[in-house]
Design an enzyme around this catalytic site. Structure first.
Site, PDB file in Angstrom:
ATOM      1  N   GLN A 347      21.550  20.964  77.804  1.00 54.73           N
ATOM      2  CA  GLN A 347      20.965  20.153  76.329  1.00 54.73           C
ATOM      3  C   GLN A 347      19.516  20.422  76.307  1.00 54.73           C
ATOM      4  OE1 GLN A 347      23.314  17.040  75.274  1.00 54.73           O
ATOM      5  NE2 GLN A 347      22.872  18.260  73.814  1.00 54.73           N
ATOM      6  N   THR A 514      21.993  14.701  82.271  1.00 49.32           N
ATOM      7  CA  THR A 514      23.065  15.047  83.045  1.00 49.32           C
ATOM      8  C   THR A 514      24.229  15.596  81.952  1.00 49.32           C
ATOM      9  OG1 THR A 514      22.461  13.211  84.358  1.00 49.32           O
ATOM     10  CG2 THR A 514      24.661  14.319  84.775  1.00 49.32           C
ATOM     11  N   HIS A 515      23.807  16.156  81.017  1.00 52.35           N
ATOM     12  CA  HIS A 515      24.778  17.104  80.217  1.00 52.35           C
ATOM     13  C   HIS A 515      24.891  18.282  80.430  1.00 52.35           C
ATOM     14  CE1 HIS A 515      23.345  13.543  77.209  1.00 52.35           C
ATOM     15  NE2 HIS A 515      23.904  13.049  78.049  1.00 52.35           N
ATOM     16  N   ASN A 516      25.901  18.638  81.607  1.00 54.64           N
ATOM     17  CA  ASN A 516      26.073  19.914  82.211  1.00 54.64           C
ATOM     18  C   ASN A 516      27.388  20.348  81.463  1.00 54.64           C
ATOM     19  OD1 ASN A 516      25.101  18.233  84.384  1.00 54.64           O
ATOM     20  ND2 ASN A 516      23.952  20.063  84.628  1.00 54.64           N
TER      21      ASN A 516
END
Lengths: 587, 409
Positions: A347, A514-516
């Site tokens: 992101q 934490t947008h993997n």
């Protein structure tokens, strides 16, 4: 030698959002379901009661709810020319740990992707020409359309009780909502949260500069709500302890508040916590899974046979488990061949920091997700001709925490410590705010996940290696978005304005999001995807990855949870209505 | 024609007589299963997570410890050897094997009101459950209570055998409700105050009593101390789901809701509601004078409430229906005996989960955070705010309950 347990119909790996949703739907359908969870059991009243849930030091600084790198970590490098080294302290992203997973510590931002996002490559090529996209950009259309997924978005939002205002009801534009969003079959389950002064000022400035502000959709509930499972949620108190915290007031949607107590009533569902799945077992043909093997806290190995294996861990660990289990061909960035680990994306976030004049923003009156937002520069909502990049993101004012330890805004030039610093924080706290952009992260040939050749975990298994950097497309996009946001911010008449666009190289040591995403991508073509349109493995038909963000072919300009939840329901329906009748490849 | 009809009647009569014995008479067994639900046999006779009816947890009584026996059909350790007459004697007269006297932890003073037919239906059902070999030493009372003969004197003073006699002035529904409340469901076992010998104070039926560290509240129609301000729907919803807009069931009542009331038919729930809403003396309750807001404990309590309680129960004390119990106007909050309140603040408690209301929200424990004087102050505050009025809670009361809770198993 693993000890063999009695067989189950379904084994679920990881009991977060997707695991709980699949567990509920399949237990309800009568299947015998067991969920294996690496971390501890977590429950609202006993693990994050209001009496100490708002402990910033414990949860936000010392990261109590998160995965410890000695449980599992990965190695990282910016590009193939570097040697990847293990992450010894998570910072850029924070994987969750324990029952509820990221659904415990999330902010509650509940966004749908745009209809054009689901066919992003086709759309961009149609509008800007076949050669417009960079050659190494590997974005691809989703194998599902927005219209197909809409009912599932609706279902997940009703599960959460999401607060917001629709901008498009079955094609009819609605005042006060997001005019760019895809059609909705129904209004949000609960009305928008109340806005504070800062968000109100931003909305005014955005409107005055020709933009379209609307309240951010939030799964921190504006009022009490009963979801379709009979779960009751309470009204949010605006305490501001959402991100990195469990909600002690039953007002942030989570597996705990929305699913688990109803799920635990099924006698045909059990959960096994503090147990780490080490691999998915395959039969001699390699085309069918026989179950999983896990290790408990005593180091004891157990084999859990099952007819269906659901990979429901955090995105990154879904990918690693598929690689370790030999399901699907591993991706090779040199040749571009293979699929598992391909199209890892992230992101692209940035901010504009403001100090206003003579304002009392009361920034501590906060939730994880409320605020006023504009979507004018997201996806392809604006003409990209001549801009030199594709993609975009939402931006706006979110009043999310302002907690005492980590929120210490000071004017430029203030000393970093001492009496002047203290005085400056006291004078600035009420006037300072940070506007944010939340941009897309398209996928590229060189950004990927594979098994590390050197480093191993405590069980002797190779760590996963992440190779990732921001590309020019994303950095240009971030610069553009941040400029637009700064223009609006100027209309708020600030005393001080500091734009902070995202800069390369990607820095693993500062928190971003934490947008993997990606790595076990869903797609229409087995040559460029791990899963078919039902999130089913192309190679092993009884293995599904039901909607974790690892299935995203690229990441768009929104938070992933709504899409994750929608795809979980989509997969649950496919398994119940199609796969159970005729177990085999659904495509 | 006539003779065949007579034969048919004979056949019916004959089959009725042996019904209790017939292990294939599924209507009869189902009737018994449902009556076992109404009577909540499992509450005492099934250990949580253990095999059904194979013996329960130890029951703490004021006189010592009793353990509910194994009532599976196992012939050695269960009740497989009991005759129907012995089974009837146990439920109606408090007599076990060979006429041995039972302790009234077994609620025979209530079951005595049940019809022979209903009792024998339960017997028919229990005969079908899986026999489990499990020896239970029921009588773990200290001297002199361990001498069962003492129960002869107790019974003489406290027990009147006899089936329920319908009140012809009242409706069939009311009478059905009375039969369930006074008989099968044995509500008074917990909710009726006891004499020093442990017998029911019959003139104060269902007016609230303390047992096992909980206060079983007043469930008469008294508008201040009882449930007189609940609507019929409130009461029905509470029994069916364990929660209503006033409160949520937890503690021993959570078990009663789980095993018994939530599994009752709508007709029986309505009957219970009809009866309870018409029960109890319509006394003119003498209203307590609220503790003054400037009292030291009230001022401290207000601050503690704001910090520790208001996020859920709200500044108004109104809570949130089905999630956070309402404190304002709550009879339980204002009850003379604050045992439950102190316990819940110190130890926390979890509300019941039912199929229609699965949430099971919980009150967290505050014993680690609030001292005796602080817990007493916040309780005094909630008992005397928003129109509430009740005697203050003393720090000594909190201290003694803290001690007894620490000792409880």
């Amino acid at each position: 030698m693993a000890r063999k347990l009695p067989a189950k119909d379904v084994v679920i790996i990881g009991l977060g959002w997707t695991g709980s949703i699949l567990g509920y739907e399949l237990a309800k359908a009568g299947l015998d379901v067991v969920a294996i969870e690496r971390g501890p059991w977590r429950d609202t009243a006993t693990d994050f009661p209001p009496a100490y849930a708002q402990d910033e030091l414990r949860y936000a600084v010392r990261l109590d709810l998160f995965l410890r790198p000695d449980q599992e970590t990965l190695t990282f490098r910016n590009n193939a020319g570097q040697t990847a080294l293990p992450i010894r302290s998570f910072a850029s992203f924070l994987p969750g740990n324990g029952v509820g997973g990221a659904g415990v510590h999330w902010n509650g931002q509940t966004w749908r992707f745009l209809p054009t996002d689901f066919r992003v490559r086709s759309h961009l090529e149609e509008r800007y020409g076949k050669d417009a996209l960079p050659a190494d950009m590997t974005i691809q259309d989703w194998p599902v359309s927005y219209d197909e997924i809409e009912p599932y978005y609706d279902r997940f939002e009703k599960l959460c009780g999401t607060s917001g205002k629709a901008g498009n009801l079955r094609g009819a534009k609605q005042d006060g909502g997001n005019p760019f969003e895809g059609w909705r079959s129904s209004e949000y389950p609960t009305p928008p949260l109340k806005q504070g002064l800062g968000a109100t000022l931003f909305a005014e400035a955005a409107r005055n500069t020709g933009h379209n502000p609307f309240p951010q959709p939030a799964s921190n509930l504006s009022e009490a709500y009963v979801n379709p499972l009979g779960m009751k949620l309470g009204q949010c108190t605006y305490c501001g302890f959402c991100e990195r915290f469990g909600c002690g007031n039953y007002s942030k949607a989570s597996p705990q508040t929305c699913v688990l107590p109803a799920l635990l009533r099924f006698p045909n569902f059990t959960a096994q916590t503090e147990s780490e799945v080490t691999r998915i077992n395959l039969d001699s043909t390699g085309k069918r899974a026989t179950g999983i093997t896990y290790v408990d806290t005593s180091g004891e190995e157990w084999e859990q046979p099952a007819d269906i294996v659901l990979v429901c861990a955090f995105a990154l660990f879904n990918v690693r488990l598929m690689l370790l289990s030999g399901i699907g061909k591993p991706y090779d960035a040199q040749t571009g061949q293979g699929v598992v680990g391909r199209n890892y994306a992230y992101q692209t976030t940035s901010s504009v920091n403001l100090i206003l004049k003579d304002k009392n923003l009361n920034p501590f009156i906060a939730t994880g997700a409320h605020g006023m937002i504009i979507d004018d520069y997201n996806g392809d909502n604006f003409d990209h001709t001549g801009l030199g990049f594709f993609g975009g993101g939402y931006m706006g004012f979110g009043q999310t925490n302002a907690r005492p330890i980590q929120t210490r805004p000071v004017p430029a030039g203030t000393p970093k410590w001492g009496a002047q610093w203290k005085k400056a924080t006291a004078e600035t706290y009420q006037r300072a705010c940070s506007l944010a952009t939340h941009g897309s992260s398209y996928s590229y040939k060189d950004c990927c996940l594979d098994l590390d050749p050197t480093y191993k975990d405590r069980l002797g298994r190779p760590l996963m290696r992440m190779t990732f950097d921001f590309h020019d497309n994303e950095l240009k996009m971030s610069a553009f978005l941040t400029e637009r946001l700064a223009d609006i911010a100027k209309a708020m008449d600030p005393a001080e304005l500091t734009p902070a666009p995202r800069k390369g190289p990607y820095n693993m040591s500062i928190y971003q999001t934490t947008h993997n995403t990606g790595g076990t991508v869903m797609g229409a073509d087995p040559a460029t995807s791990v899963l078919n349109r039902y999130c089913q493995s192309w190679d092993v038909h009884n293995v599904f990855v039901p909607g974790g963000a690892s299935v995203f072919p690229q990441n768009h300009g929104y938070n992933p949870t709504d899409t994750v939840g929608a795809l979980a329901y989509w997969t649950a329906d496919a398994i119940r209505d199609r796969y159970l009748r005729n177990p085999g490849p659904l495509v | 024609m006539r003779s065949s009809l007579a034969a048919a009647i004979l056949l019916v009569a004959w089959s009725g007589a042996v019904a209790a014995q017939d292990t294939q008479n599924f209507d009869r067994i189902e009737q018994g299963r449902y009556l076992a639900v109404l009577s909540d046999c499992a509450a005492c006779h099934t250990k949580p997570g253990g095999p059904p009816f194979a013996g329960g947890l130890a029951l703490q009584t004021p006189f010592g410890m009793l353990v509910a026996p194994n009532i599976t059909p196992d012939r050695e350790t269960g009740i497989g050897n009991l005759t129907n007459a012995e089974f009837l004697a146990a439920l109606h007269d408090g007599r076990g094997h060979h006429g041995r006297r039972l302790y009234p932890a077994m609620p025979y003073p209530a079951y005595t009101k049940m019809s022979d037919d209903d009792v024998l239906a339960i017997r028919a059902y229990l005969a079908t459950v899986a026999p489990v070999s499990n020896s239970v030493i029921s009588n773990q009372l200290p001297f002199p209570f361990n001498i069962r003969l003492s129960m002869a004197f107790w019974n003489a003073l406290n027990f009147t055998a006899g089936r329920y006699q319908p009140n012809p002035q009242k409706s069939a529904e009311w009478n059905r409700g009375a039969y369930i409340v006074e008989g099968a469901a044995h509500c008074g076992t917990c909710h009726t105050p006891k004499t020093f010998l442990g017998g029911d104070k019959n003139d104060a039926a269902l007016a609230g009593a303390t047992l096992q560290g909980w206060y079983a509240p007043d469930i008469t129609n008294d508008p201040r101390k009882g449930i007189g301000r609940w609507s019929r729907d409130d009461l029905v919803q509470y029994l069916k789901t364990g929660a209503n807009s006033w409160t949520l069931a937890s503690g021993p009542m959570a078990d009663a809701v789980t095993h018994s009331t939530s599994a009752m038919t709508d007709e029986d729930i309505f009957a219970i509601a009809t009866y309870l809403m018409d029960s109890g003396a319509l006394a003119s309750p003498s209203r307590a004078v609220p503790v003054a807001a400037n009292d030291d404990a009230m001022r401290a309590g207000a601050a503690i409430y704001k910090d520790s309680c208001a996020a859920c129960h709200r500044d108004t004390g109104k809570g949130e229906a089905h999630l956070f119990p309402r404190l304002a106007d709550s009879a339980l909050v204002q009850s003379d005996d604050p045992t439950t309140l102190v316990r819940v603040v110190l130890q926390g408690t979890r509300a019941v989960s039912t199929a229609s209301m699965p949430t099971a929200p919980a009150m967290p424990a505050f014993d680690w955070r609030l001292g005796d004087a602080q817990a007493a102050a916040v309780l005094t505050y909630i008992r005397n705010s928003w129109g509430n009025a009740a005697a203050p809670v003393s720090p000594g009361n909190v201290a003694s309950q803290r001690t007894s809770l620490a000792k409880a198993p």
